[in-house]
Scaffold this motif. Structure first.
Motif, mmCIF file in Angstrom:
data_model
loop_
_atom_site.group_PDB
_atom_site.id
_atom_site.type_symbol
_atom_site.label_atom_id
_atom_site.label_comp_id
_atom_site.label_asym_id
_atom_site.label_seq_id
_atom_site.Cartn_x
_atom_site.Cartn_y
_atom_site.Cartn_z
ATOM 1 N N CYS A 266 -4.086 -1.158 12.936
ATOM 2 C CA CYS A 266 -2.765 -0.606 12.646
ATOM 3 C C CYS A 266 -2.842 0.090 11.299
ATOM 4 N N GLN A 267 -2.879 1.400 11.305
ATOM 5 C CA GLN A 267 -2.977 2.136 10.063
ATOM 6 C C GLN A 267 -1.631 2.718 9.656
ATOM 7 N N ALA A 268 -0.687 2.770 10.587
ATOM 8 C CA ALA A 268 0.623 3.312 10.269
ATOM 9 C C ALA A 268 1.525 2.192 9.775
ATOM 10 N N VAL A 269 1.598 2.045 8.483
ATOM 11 C CA VAL A 269 2.412 0.997 7.872
ATOM 12 C C VAL A 269 3.498 1.689 7.075
ATOM 13 N N PRO B 17 -8.473 2.002 4.895
ATOM 14 C CA PRO B 17 -8.889 3.107 5.766
ATOM 15 C C PRO B 17 -9.848 4.038 5.028
ATOM 16 N N LEU B 18 -10.894 4.467 5.709
ATOM 17 C CA LEU B 18 -11.849 5.406 5.148
ATOM 18 C C LEU B 18 -11.593 6.793 5.735
ATOM 19 N N ARG C 286 -12.654 -0.417 6.223
ATOM 20 C CA ARG C 286 -13.416 -1.408 5.470
ATOM 21 C C ARG C 286 -12.469 -2.573 5.238
ATOM 22 N N VAL C 287 -12.999 -3.748 5.177
ATOM 23 C CA VAL C 287 -12.182 -4.949 4.992
ATOM 24 C C VAL C 287 -12.623 -5.626 3.704
ATOM 25 N N TYR D 212 -2.909 -5.796 6.313
ATOM 26 C CA TYR D 212 -3.808 -6.909 6.035
ATOM 27 C C TYR D 212 -4.245 -7.520 7.361
ATOM 28 N N ARG D 213 -5.370 -8.205 7.339
ATOM 29 C CA ARG D 213 -5.879 -8.849 8.540
ATOM 30 C C ARG D 213 -6.280 -10.272 8.200
ATOM 31 N N LEU D 214 -5.952 -11.202 9.087
ATOM 32 C CA LEU D 214 -6.415 -12.574 8.943
ATOM 33 C C LEU D 214 -7.813 -12.674 9.533
#
Length: 112
Positions: A4-7, A47-48, A69-70, A85-87
């Motif tokens: 999900c890049q659209a925040v 996001p890159l 990248r995380v 963010y990602r868990l």
């Protein structure tokens, strides 16, 4: 699982390993998110730039791929609005750390 890049700027998004996405409309400490999700770390999705060497975009026949990248956050870090963010499970983190440690070990020849 997609990214999900659209925040929107008024919310932060937390992606769960199950695919569930949670929106929050206030800043929160990473430690609080980890308390609510035992066995998980919080990572920032970065996001890159888009590359022209990948998936085909059917709208205009251009090829684009979005890479991400995380970055793991410390418990003292704060999740801010406008970010995704990602868990990440503890097992995934340990697997990556072991792989990095193994990759950094110098090669030594061994003969019986």
């Amino acid at each position: 699982m997609g990214n999900c890049q659209a925040v929107d700027a008024a919310a932060l998004v937390i992606q769960h390993p199950s695919g569930k996405q949670e929106r929050m409309y206030w800043s929160i400490a990473a430690s609080e998110v980890m308390k609510m999700n035992p066995g998980h770390y919080v990572s920032l999705i970065i996001p890159l730039p888009i590359s022209d060497n990948g998936e085909q975009n059917s709208d205009n026949n251009k090829t684009t791929v979005r890479y991400t990248r995380v970055k793991l956050l410390r418990p003292s870090d704060t999740l801010v609005l406008g970010r995704a963010y990602r868990l990440v499970t503890t097992q995934e983190v340990m697997k990556v750390l072991k792989a990095k440690k193994h990759a950094k070990m110098p090669f030594t020849s061994w003969s019986p």
